[in-house]
Structure formats: structure tokens, C-alpha cells
Design a protein around this motif. Structure first.
Motif: not given
Length: 423
Positions: A189-202
Motif C-alpha cells: 500500500a502507499g500513502a500520500f499527503s496533499m498538504n499545502g506545498p506538496k506537488p499535488l495539493s488540496a
């Protein structure tokens, strides 16, 4: 002393007003997406609307069966570990050099983090992982630091050989590839952040990816109780009877964040292509600057360029200490240059030196100390991070930053002379 260095009275190399880098790109389309979602709903309890749309888009982008949105990258990691059955007393090999949230969810599960050294790019070293496997080891966690893919092919081989789980923290590395395959797809499994400065941001948010139905169902139970569990876990599943309560945690993403993330995802590959173009230019030019060594992915891999890491080589500039070099870079107006602080070798943080006051059950189960991971510590102490811009209009800013480094390195003897006088 007369010197062209800004620190010593000269004109700065970077003259454009700050900030020189902002993320994510907020366009009219982003504003319209958020406004439209405000008009529809600000709370979604099931897998519908913009939540379903973004999960479907992520699953399609990565080519996986299941994508599950969460409130942050940390909660995505937490649900991923919990869903895989990681629990008290289990050893999990983790990078010594990573952002601490890669590892802190394991502490909440009672697991024992076993730190392992980094390689020359700051990523987990497979050879050191092998040396740390014991009969208590249950999993390996790898972070793709600053967007540069780790050696996940070799880590996958090691995990399979020893019948261990492999988990990826891709929080820096959306869209990065190793051998043509997207990171996040090598692990169980893989986990990702979408915090402000991330390449994909939410703005704020995260997600986990998996092809395994049981992992997905257990992740739902961990942080998406009631409606999602009732509608997505088969009634024939023995865990279905827990659908209403799950494990009692709420990790749902906010619909407004999901709206931002969905709009940003539509442009991710274009943003990455732009970053790659400017990163190549930065690396080519900075390789020529004494004292500076850009950290680049291995041939055949693609970074997301969450940051461009520059390793400082003082022996090439007369032994000038990094603190003095960096102060001169800042004085040249390169305000986005950074020496990462909270992202550091975990053995330098009190939580991993003495966990007992915050996690009594882990008291005396592990205790790390400075000096135990010399490669990770040396890497951390020797790096400067730059943002990587993505627009053609950003080329002028990138070139000004290159000039700042060129100028400081070219006149490093002026800084040494000042240092000697002050000494």
C-alpha cells in the motif's frame, strides 16, 4: 574589504520582490471549483460527490483498484499501517532520515520503529535494511525524500524474500516514477499527503492506495465509519458487523479540500513536466558551481521535484562552514533557499530518544541517540533545499538563484577572510 557579495555590502543577485515561490497554483478554475462545492455540500458522509470523483481520478491516475481520501497524509499513513495489522511489539524498519510523521502513526499502534540509514540521495538504504531484519520484523517503510524515488525495486525484493510488508510514503513524490512505474505502486500500500506545498495539493488532505480489498476495507473501518463502511464492505465480510462504529476514528477529507485536489490533479502532469524542465536547467548550471552538488534521481527515474536538494561540499570552497555560506546566499536575496529543520534524522528528536512520557507503553522499548546514524546526520547537516518552479515565466527567478550561488562560491575567500578577522 570591498566585495561584490551582498553580505559584505554588494548588490544582491536576486532583486525581484519576495515571495519567489508559492504553491499550489490558485487559478480562476480553482476558485470556481471551491465555490461550486460550497453550493453543493460542505460535508460528505459517504463515497459520493467530489469525494468519489477524486478517489476515482486518483485510482485511474495511479492505476490501482482503491484510492481512499483522508484528512491528511499522516492519517493516510495511520490507516495504512492499522489496516495491515501492524500492532504492539512488532518491529517496522523505517528511514532514519524522513519527516517524523512517516513513523509517528506506528507509535500509536504500539509498534517499534527500527531506524535504518540513508543512501547518498537521502533515501532508505536497502543494504542497511537487510542488516536490521530480525524475527520480530513485520514491515519495511520507505519514503521518497523530496520527490526523488528510492530504490523500491530492491526494497520490494528484500520484502518478498523475508515475507515482509512494504509500505511507501509518497508524500513528496506524486507522479514520480522509478523505472517507468509510479511510486506508491511498489508496496503493499502507499500513502500520500496533499498538504499545502506538496506537488499535488488540496490545502490539507491525504490518500492511500492499494489493490488489496481487505486492506481497503480495514482502512475504511479505521477512519471512515458508518455510511462508507456500510455501503462498501460486503455484508458477507466478517468485519461488516463493525461498520457502524468502525474503530471510532474520523479521517474524512473536507469536501472543499477534495474540490481543490480534483482541480489540481487535472494539471499535475503539466506541473511535473514544467518542474522537470526547470530542474534539469538548475542541475546543469549548479553542477558547475564549486561547493554545490545537486541530488538527482538515478537514470531512468523521474522526480516530482518537491524540492531540489543541494549537497554542500566545503572542501571545494576552502572549508567555508555551511552556516556562513548559507548566510551569504540569504543575503543575495535567495529567500526561498532553506536548510530543512523538522525534517531530520529521527534519532535527533526527543520523541525517538525517550518516547515514554508521551507513549508509556513504549517506555524503554527503544531509545535512539545522536551519532547513531552518521550518514543520515551528515546528509542532513550538509544540504540546502531549493523550490523547483514550473512555469516558463519562472526561468528568470531560477537564473537569479543560480547567480546567487555562483557569486557566493566565486567569492568564498572574501567570507573566509571576514571569518578569520572576526576569529
Amino acid at each position: 574589504m570591498s566585495s561584490p557579495l551582498a553580505l559584505l555590502g554588494g548588490t544582491p543577485a536576486v532583486l525581484m520582490p519576495a515571495p519567489h515561490f508559492t504553491w499550489p497554483p490558485i487559478t480562476d478554475a480553482t476558485n470556481k471549483a471551491v465555490a461550486a462545492q460550497l453550493g453543493r455540500s460542505v460535508s460528505i458522509y459517504d463515497r459520493s460527490g467530489v469525494v468519489a470523483d477524486l478517489e476515482d481520478a486518483l485510482a485511474d491516475y495511479f492505476g490501482v483498484r482503491h484510492a481512499l481520501l483522508t484528512s491528511s497524509g499522516t492519517t493516510a499513513l495511520y490507516s495504512m499501517y492499522a489496516a495491515a495489522g501492524i500492532g504492539p511489539g512488532m518491529e517496522v524498519i523505517v528511514p532514519a532520515y524522513t519527516f517524523f510523521a512517516t513513523v509517528t502513526p506506528l507509535l500509536h499502534l504500539g509498534a517499534i520503529p527500527v531506524l535504518a540509514e540513508c543512501d547518498e540521495r537521502g533515501n532508505l538504504d536497502p543494504a542497511d535494511v537487510t542488516a536490521r531484519i530480525t524475527h520480530r520484523t513485520r514491515a519495511i517503510v520507505v519514503t521518497h525524500m523530496w520527490g526523488t524515488p528510492a530504490d523500491v525495486g530492491e526494497l520490494r525484493r528484500i520484502a518478498d524474500l523475508h515475507q515482509l510488508k512494504l509500505f511507501e510514503d509518497g508524500s513528496h513524490a506524486h507522479g514520480a516514477t522509478a523505472g517507468g512505474k509510479k511510486v506508491g505502486l511498489f508496496g503493499d500500500a502507499g500513502a500520500f499527503s496533499m498538504n499545502g506545498p506538496k506537488p499535488l495539493s488540496a490545502g490539507e488532505g491525504g490518500f492511500l492506495l492499494t489493490d488489496d480489498a481487505e486492506t481497503y476495507h480495514r482502512a475504511l473501518l479505521h477512519g471512515q465509519y458508518n455510511k462508507r463502511c456500510k455501503s462498501e464492505i460486503p455484508e458477507t465480510d466478517p468485519l461488516y458487523r463493525y461498520a457502524v462504529t468502525g474503530m471510532g476514528l474520523k479521517h474524512r477529507i473536507h469536501p472543499l479540500a477534495a474540490a481543490i485536489g480534483l482541480e489540481q490533479l487535472a494539471h499535475l502532469d503539466d506541473y511535473l513536466a514544467g518542474r522537470d524542465r526547470i530542474a534539469v536547467h538548475l542541475c546543469e548550471r549548479l553542477r558547475e558551481v564549486p561547493g554545490i552538488e545537486p541530488i538527482e534521481p538515478v537514470e531512468g527515474d523521474r522526480s516530482s521535484w518537491y524540492g531540489l536538494i543541494l549537497r554542500y561540499r566545503p572542501e571545494q570552497v576552502g572549508g567555508l562552514p555551511l552556516d556562513q555560506y548559507f548566510a551569504a546566499i540569504e543575503a543575495e536575496g535567495a529567500s526561498e533557499a532553506d536548510r530543512p529543520g523538522s525534517t531530520c534524522p529521527l534519532n535527533l528528536l526527543p520523541l525517538f530518544q525517550e518516547p515514554g512520557p508521551l507513549f508509556p507503553a513504549l517506555s524503554r522499548r527503544f531509545a535512539y541517540a545522536p551519532g547513531q546514524f552518521p550518514r543520515a546526520e551528515a546528509f542532513h547537516e550538509s544540504i540546502i533545499k531549493l523550490p523547483v518552479w514550473h512555469r516558463e515565466d519562472d526561468q528568470e527567478t531560477a537564473d537569479a538563484y543560480i547567480e546567487a550561488f555562483r557569486k557566493v562560491s566565486a567569492h568564498h575567500t572574501d567570507l573566509i577572510a571576514i571569518g578569520v578577522q572576526h576569529g
